[in-house]
Design a protein around this motif. Sequence first.
Motif, PDB file in Angstrom:
ATOM      1  N   THR A  88      -9.202 -13.995   3.724  1.00 11.98           N
ATOM      2  CA  THR A  88      -8.887 -12.649   3.239  1.00 11.98           C
ATOM      3  C   THR A  88      -8.548 -12.600   1.755  1.00 11.98           C
ATOM      4  N   ASP A 116      -9.495  -5.624   6.605  1.00 10.63           N
ATOM      5  CA  ASP A 116      -8.422  -5.002   7.386  1.00 10.63           C
ATOM      6  C   ASP A 116      -8.261  -5.692   8.733  1.00 10.63           C
ATOM      7  N   THR A 119      -6.616  -9.021   8.225  1.00 12.68           N
ATOM      8  CA  THR A 119      -5.205  -8.823   7.883  1.00 12.68           C
ATOM      9  C   THR A 119      -4.385  -8.517   9.122  1.00 12.68           C
ATOM     10  N   PHE A 158       0.298 -10.080   3.239  1.00 10.47           N
ATOM     11  CA  PHE A 158      -0.636  -9.350   4.089  1.00 10.47           C
ATOM     12  C   PHE A 158      -0.052  -8.015   4.524  1.00 10.47           C
ATOM     13  N   PHE A 162      -1.596  -4.590   3.128  1.00  5.47           N
ATOM     14  CA  PHE A 162      -2.118  -3.616   4.094  1.00  5.47           C
ATOM     15  C   PHE A 162      -1.487  -2.248   3.875  1.00  5.47           C
TER      16      PHE A 162
END
Length: 224
Positions: A88, A116, A119, A158, A162
């Motif tokens: 990621t 996404d 994550t 993360f 996010f």
Amino acid sequence: MYELLTGPVLWLSFGVFFVGLALRTLLYIRGLDWKLDRVAYADHAGNGLRGALNSILSWVLPFGSRSWRERPGMVVLFFVFHVGLVITPLFLQAHAEIMKSRWGIEWLAMPNGLADALTIGVLVSGFFLALRRMAFPEIRILTSGYDYLLLAITVAPFLTGFMAGLHTAGYQYWLLAHVISGEIWLVAVPLTKLSHAVLFFLTRAQIGMDYGIKRGGMKKGLAW
């Protein structure tokens, strides 16, 4: 603040990360002693390298080792967590844009939807890995607050990234928190147990060389 964090502070964090891991690697290799370990590393390098490669592959491939096959649930959590953890940040679209705008480096980027999903995978698997430490007595007895802190440092970039990606009312807050937490993680890796990002491969290689030379097909030809 953002310019400072993504400029000099980021370069400093990368410096600590790469130089620190290089030093950890060098010190580990220099600490090997064939007399102490009773493994003739240099004299039987071919067998040792084959053993090292087999040892590493048996643990980095899902269900590659018997221990993995005995714990399928743990395998899923472990690999979802670590695959997302590595892929990621390397191929996030926003990171690629920063590299291009700041340093003129063209970099591959994954679709935002995949980022996404990875994550969320890291956050969910990290949560269950923490529960696992609490639930199983044989793991709980070896766990301290330090281990939970390292897990929090690992998942924090993360979670904050996010939240920043949602572009909520607190976007600037989450963005700065994401950058700061990411830089804390970079600095923490070579200075804490998180250095297993490199030491894992070195220790697996050493164990594999032991079996490939002393305990494997070479055993017959060695004095010990």
